[in-house]
Structures are given as C-alpha cells and as structure tokens.
Design a protein around this motif. Structure first.
Motif, PDB file in Angstrom:
ATOM      1  N   SER A  92       7.659 -58.812 -42.027  1.00 23.66           N
ATOM      2  CA  SER A  92       8.422 -59.298 -43.175  1.00 23.66           C
ATOM      3  C   SER A  92       8.937 -60.725 -42.966  1.00 23.66           C
TER       4      SER A  92
ATOM      5  N   SER B   5       3.744 -52.048 -50.281  1.00 25.70           N
ATOM      6  CA  SER B   5       4.989 -52.006 -51.047  1.00 25.70           C
ATOM      7  C   SER B   5       6.187 -51.967 -50.104  1.00 25.70           C
ATOM      8  N   ARG B   6       7.286 -52.474 -50.609  1.00 26.15           N
ATOM      9  CA  ARG B   6       8.520 -52.493 -49.818  1.00 26.15           C
ATOM     10  C   ARG B   6       9.031 -51.077 -49.576  1.00 26.15           C
ATOM     11  N   LEU B   7       8.852 -50.203 -50.555  1.00 24.41           N
ATOM     12  CA  LEU B   7       9.303 -48.819 -50.412  1.00 24.41           C
ATOM     13  C   LEU B   7       8.535 -48.099 -49.306  1.00 24.41           C
ATOM     14  N   ALA B   8       7.231 -48.322 -49.226  1.00 25.26           N
ATOM     15  CA  ALA B   8       6.431 -47.711 -48.158  1.00 25.26           C
ATOM     16  C   ALA B   8       6.870 -48.234 -46.790  1.00 25.26           C
TER      17      ALA B   8
ATOM     18  N   ILE C  35       9.900 -49.263 -46.014  1.00 28.27           N
ATOM     19  CA  ILE C  35      11.208 -48.665 -45.721  1.00 28.27           C
ATOM     20  C   ILE C  35      11.027 -47.227 -45.247  1.00 28.27           C
ATOM     21  N   PHE C  36      10.164 -46.463 -45.926  1.00 36.04           N
ATOM     22  CA  PHE C  36       9.908 -45.087 -45.495  1.00 36.04           C
ATOM     23  C   PHE C  36       9.294 -45.050 -44.098  1.00 36.04           C
TER      24      PHE C  36
END
Length: 136
Positions: free
Chosen positions: A81, A92-95, A97-98
């Motif tokens: 990042s 994706s940012r969500l992936a 974070i997970f």
C-alpha cells in the motif's frame, strides 16, 4: 519455535485453523503470482513485496512457521500500500483488510494440529522405562 504457541488444537478447531490457513495462503499465492507474471512495469519494491507474499503464502499452505508467515502476509500487505509500489497486492481494499485480519488471527492462534508445525514441534509422548534398580 515452540515458544510461539502452547498447543495445537485438533478436531473442529484444528480444521477451522486449517481452513483459515488455506484460504489466506491460496489467495496470497494466487494474487502475488498474478502480479509477477502480469505484463507491465514491476518495480523493485513491488517485486520484493510479491516475492515476500508468495513465500509467506506457501508457508501458510504448508503450515510451516505459521505465526511468522501470518506476520509476513500482513507486512506484505502494508508494503504494497506504499506509494512506491505500483499497485496494491489485492485488488480491493476490503479484501486486503480481510487478509490482514486473517493473517493476524493466524499469527495469534497458531497453526493447529493439521500442519507441518504440529508434526515438527507438537506434543510428544515420553516413555519412561521401569527402573532396573530393585528396592532393598
């Protein structure tokens, strides 16, 4: 290595840890391999991030050095990042974070009974032979 974790849960908890390791390891290996073979510029920093992520994903799949591999996944995600990296490791940012949350959980929980760590550093049964000395 045995100081990282005190037990290797088996049964359903061990199977749950196996699923977490497989999901994160496979996703990390596939994403980093996709970025390595993709056409376009691959900067030195992002190449190192992809190599680090690929190695940590393989370690997670095997269940070897699991707490360190979980930390390496989180480190690779953080490094990807940075502005010097051409693109993030996960799309994706969500992936991302997970993946960081799962990597942290794996680092804290340990590998489980279905891992190479459990084979190498797991519980041992110590057999003490009967004493050959007779009581007088």
């Amino acid at each position: 290595m045995p100081r990282f974790f005190a037990f290797f849960p088996g049964g359903l908890p061990g199977f749950g840890l196996l699923l977490l390791r497989l999901a994160l390891g496979l996703a990390t290996v596939l994403q980093s391999f996709e970025h390595i073979v993709a056409p376009g510029p691959l900067t030195l920093v992002f190449g190192l991030v992809c190599g680090l992520s690929l190695a940590s994903g393989v370690l997670l799949l095997a269940g070897f050095m699991t707490p360190a591999a979980g930390v390496l996944v989180v480190t690779g995600l953080a490094l990807s990042s940075l502005p010097s990296a051409t693109r993030p490791l996960f799309d994706s940012r969500l992936a991302a974070i997970f993946a960081a949350i799962i990597g942290t959980a794996i680092s804290l929980l340990g590998p489980g009974a279905f891992s190479l760590d459990a084979r190498l550093f797991g519980r041992r049964e110590i057999m003490i032979p009967p004493s050959s000395r007779r009581d007088l």
